[in-house]
Write a protein that holds these residues in place. Structure first.
Motif, PDB file in Angstrom:
ATOM      1  N   HIS A 126       0.856  -1.192   0.000  1.00  0.00           N
ATOM      2  CA  HIS A 126       0.000   0.000   0.000  1.00  0.00           C
ATOM      3  C   HIS A 126       0.889   1.237   0.000  1.00  0.00           C
ATOM      4  O   HIS A 126       1.713   1.424   0.902  1.00  0.00           O
ATOM      5  CB  HIS A 126      -0.907   0.012   1.221  1.00  0.00           C
ATOM      6  N   VAL A 127       0.739   2.053  -1.016  1.00  0.00           N
ATOM      7  CA  VAL A 127       1.555   3.262  -1.181  1.00  0.00           C
ATOM      8  C   VAL A 127       0.638   4.450  -1.384  1.00  0.00           C
ATOM      9  O   VAL A 127      -0.296   4.382  -2.189  1.00  0.00           O
ATOM     10  CB  VAL A 127       2.505   3.130  -2.401  1.00  0.00           C
ATOM     11  N   GLN A 128       0.901   5.536  -0.655  1.00  0.00           N
ATOM     12  CA  GLN A 128       0.062   6.728  -0.789  1.00  0.00           C
ATOM     13  C   GLN A 128       0.921   7.983  -0.730  1.00  0.00           C
ATOM     14  O   GLN A 128       1.666   8.199   0.222  1.00  0.00           O
ATOM     15  CB  GLN A 128      -0.988   6.767   0.317  1.00  0.00           C
ATOM     16  N   LEU A 188       3.879   4.468 -14.859  1.00  0.00           N
ATOM     17  CA  LEU A 188       4.556   5.544 -14.134  1.00  0.00           C
ATOM     18  C   LEU A 188       5.253   6.436 -15.154  1.00  0.00           C
ATOM     19  O   LEU A 188       6.109   5.977 -15.914  1.00  0.00           O
ATOM     20  CB  LEU A 188       5.572   4.946 -13.158  1.00  0.00           C
ATOM     21  N   HIS A 189       4.875   7.707 -15.152  1.00  0.00           N
ATOM     22  CA  HIS A 189       5.423   8.644 -16.140  1.00  0.00           C
ATOM     23  C   HIS A 189       5.779   9.951 -15.450  1.00  0.00           C
ATOM     24  O   HIS A 189       4.924  10.578 -14.815  1.00  0.00           O
ATOM     25  CB  HIS A 189       4.404   8.890 -17.255  1.00  0.00           C
ATOM     26  N   GLU A 190       7.047  10.311 -15.528  1.00  0.00           N
ATOM     27  CA  GLU A 190       7.552  11.548 -14.931  1.00  0.00           C
ATOM     28  C   GLU A 190       7.152  11.665 -13.456  1.00  0.00           C
ATOM     29  O   GLU A 190       6.721  12.717 -12.992  1.00  0.00           O
ATOM     30  CB  GLU A 190       7.090  12.754 -15.740  1.00  0.00           C
ATOM     31  N   GLY A 191       7.289  10.540 -12.744  1.00  0.00           N
ATOM     32  CA  GLY A 191       7.091  10.564 -11.305  1.00  0.00           C
ATOM     33  C   GLY A 191       5.672  10.398 -10.819  1.00  0.00           C
ATOM     34  O   GLY A 191       5.419  10.447  -9.614  1.00  0.00           O
ATOM     35  N   ARG A 192       4.729  10.188 -11.724  1.00  0.00           N
ATOM     36  CA  ARG A 192       3.331  10.031 -11.326  1.00  0.00           C
ATOM     37  C   ARG A 192       2.723   8.801 -11.987  1.00  0.00           C
ATOM     38  O   ARG A 192       3.090   8.440 -13.108  1.00  0.00           O
ATOM     39  CB  ARG A 192       2.509  11.257 -11.717  1.00  0.00           C
ATOM     40  N   ILE A 193       1.767   8.170 -11.303  1.00  0.00           N
ATOM     41  CA  ILE A 193       0.973   7.102 -11.911  1.00  0.00           C
ATOM     42  C   ILE A 193      -0.107   7.770 -12.754  1.00  0.00           C
ATOM     43  O   ILE A 193      -0.982   8.466 -12.220  1.00  0.00           O
ATOM     44  CB  ILE A 193       0.318   6.211 -10.837  1.00  0.00           C
ATOM     45  N   ALA A 232       8.310  12.148   1.313  1.00  0.00           N
ATOM     46  CA  ALA A 232       6.935  12.350   1.790  1.00  0.00           C
ATOM     47  C   ALA A 232       6.094  11.157   1.385  1.00  0.00           C
ATOM     48  O   ALA A 232       6.472  10.369   0.525  1.00  0.00           O
ATOM     49  CB  ALA A 232       6.352  13.639   1.209  1.00  0.00           C
ATOM     50  N   GLY A 233       4.934  11.031   2.037  1.00  0.00           N
ATOM     51  CA  GLY A 233       4.038   9.927   1.731  1.00  0.00           C
ATOM     52  C   GLY A 233       4.240   8.757   2.666  1.00  0.00           C
ATOM     53  O   GLY A 233       5.127   8.764   3.525  1.00  0.00           O
ATOM     54  N   THR A 234       3.387   7.762   2.524  1.00  0.00           N
ATOM     55  CA  THR A 234       3.459   6.568   3.361  1.00  0.00           C
ATOM     56  C   THR A 234       3.493   5.323   2.491  1.00  0.00           C
ATOM     57  O   THR A 234       2.981   5.319   1.361  1.00  0.00           O
ATOM     58  CB  THR A 234       2.251   6.472   4.310  1.00  0.00           C
ATOM     59  N   ALA A 235       4.089   4.250   3.034  1.00  0.00           N
ATOM     60  CA  ALA A 235       4.136   2.972   2.331  1.00  0.00           C
ATOM     61  C   ALA A 235       4.141   1.851   3.362  1.00  0.00           C
ATOM     62  O   ALA A 235       4.858   1.917   4.358  1.00  0.00           O
ATOM     63  CB  ALA A 235       5.369   2.886   1.445  1.00  0.00           C
ATOM     64  N   ARG A 236       3.317   0.844   3.115  1.00  0.00           N
ATOM     65  CA  ARG A 236       3.252  -0.322   3.992  1.00  0.00           C
ATOM     66  C   ARG A 236       3.422  -1.575   3.144  1.00  0.00           C
ATOM     67  O   ARG A 236       2.836  -1.690   2.062  1.00  0.00           O
ATOM     68  CB  ARG A 236       1.924  -0.372   4.751  1.00  0.00           C
ATOM     69  N   GLY A 277       4.218  11.967  -5.951  1.00  0.00           N
ATOM     70  CA  GLY A 277       2.939  11.590  -5.351  1.00  0.00           C
ATOM     71  C   GLY A 277       2.401  10.309  -5.943  1.00  0.00           C
ATOM     72  O   GLY A 277       1.403  10.326  -6.666  1.00  0.00           O
ATOM     73  N   VAL A 278       3.050   9.197  -5.628  1.00  0.00           N
ATOM     74  CA  VAL A 278       2.687   7.899  -6.199  1.00  0.00           C
ATOM     75  C   VAL A 278       1.736   7.158  -5.265  1.00  0.00           C
ATOM     76  O   VAL A 278       1.992   7.054  -4.068  1.00  0.00           O
ATOM     77  CB  VAL A 278       3.949   7.048  -6.455  1.00  0.00           C
ATOM     78  N   ASP A 279       0.634   6.641  -5.822  1.00  0.00           N
ATOM     79  CA  ASP A 279      -0.336   5.841  -5.080  1.00  0.00           C
ATOM     80  C   ASP A 279      -0.431   4.453  -5.721  1.00  0.00           C
ATOM     81  O   ASP A 279      -0.652   4.352  -6.936  1.00  0.00           O
ATOM     82  CB  ASP A 279      -1.724   6.491  -5.105  1.00  0.00           C
ATOM     83  N   ILE A 280      -0.262   3.406  -4.902  1.00  0.00           N
ATOM     84  CA  ILE A 280      -0.318   2.031  -5.409  1.00  0.00           C
ATOM     85  C   ILE A 280      -0.966   1.139  -4.357  1.00  0.00           C
ATOM     86  O   ILE A 280      -0.660   1.243  -3.171  1.00  0.00           O
ATOM     87  CB  ILE A 280       1.090   1.477  -5.718  1.00  0.00           C
TER      88      ILE A 280
END
Length: 265
Positions: free
Chosen positions: A16-18, A216-221, A68-72, A32-35
């Motif tokens: 989980h990535v936010q 993933l393109h230029e740092g964003r999904i 920045a952001g969180t990942a589990r 700001g990647v969300d997965i």
């Protein structure tokens, strides 16, 4: 001490990535990647060179800290519970990390002993059989083909049965036959319940393997979905003499090209 996640953690996606962000000096790599990756699935992170794929994997495997952001991973926070994360994962990089002086079996036994597991010989023999390497098990790895080395590398990463495995461009530099061998090995991982996050720049690889694909393109999904969902982003198939369905390559080039053109305006 047990490294198993709690019941609440198990109910979460194993990856989980936010809002993940990472910069190197003035260069913003992740913006700001969300997965979210479902348990027992293959998730392909697709992108060009420099898109930030390896940076995501390094953060998730605790080799790099996010800005920045969180990942589990497996229910554990990669920043606050790094040791627990490392015990839950295995990472296979872009090049096979095997000892060419040793035999395939000796490589496996060595890793099992380093992980203080019981019956390392039995573990090695089981993995050799699982990855169709039994006949080559006593041979020095220096005599292995590229596909055999990569299969051995993946087998080594499974020692200890990690629930999550990261494969960072696992078929880079392999010939077509060797790539197919690795694809089959990856499919077997998911069948066994392992959650796989795969990074690749090969469109056919994502098309063949992934349950879900994120670009993933230029740092964003810029898009995340199943292959069928991504294909539906393009206009319906045109029927002339034969029906031509859009390929993943069509989707990728259309989305990335449109994004780049818009940003240049």
């Amino acid at each position: 001490m047990s490294t198993s996640p709690t019941t609440d953690q198990v109910e979460q996606p194993p990856i989980h990535v936010q809002g993940l962000e990472k910069s190197f000096k003035q260069l913003k790599v992740l913006r700001g990647v969300d997965i979210d990756v479902a348990r027992g699935s293959i998730f392909a992170l697709l992108g060009s060179n420099g898109a930030g794929k390896t940076t995501v994997v390094k953060i998730l495997s605790t080799l790099l800290k996010a800005d920045a952001g969180t990942a589990r991973v497996n229910g554990f926070d990669v920043a606050a519970q790094a040791a627990r994360v490392r015990e839950s994962i295995s990472l296979t990089g872009q090049f096979a990390a095997v000892d060419e002086v040793l035999s395939g079996r000796e490589n496996l036994v060595l890793v099992a002993k380093l992980r203080h597991l019981k019956a390392p010989g039995t573990i090695a023999d089981d993995l050799l059989k699982r990855f169709s390497l039994t006949e080559a098990g006593t041979r020095r790895v220096a005599t292995y083909s590229g596909g055999m080395r990569r299969r051995l590398d993946i087998a080594m990463s499974l020692i200890g049965e990690p629930p999550v495995i990261f494969l960072d461009e696992p078929t880079t530099g392999l010939d077509p036959e060797a790539r197919i061998e690795v694809w089959q090995a990856v499919k077997e991982l998911a069948k066994g319940g392992t959650t796989v996050l795969l990074t690749t720049q090969y469109l056919d690889e994502a098309e063949q393997l992934a349950d879900r694909i994120a670009i993933l393109h230029e740092g964003r999904i810029i898009v995340d979905g199943t292959l069928d969902e991504l294909k539906r982003l393009l206009p319906p198939a045109e029927v002339e003499y034969v029906e031509k369905q859009p390929t993943l390559e069509d989707v990728f080039l259309t989305l990335v090209g449109a994004k780049t053109e818009k940003e240049q305006r």
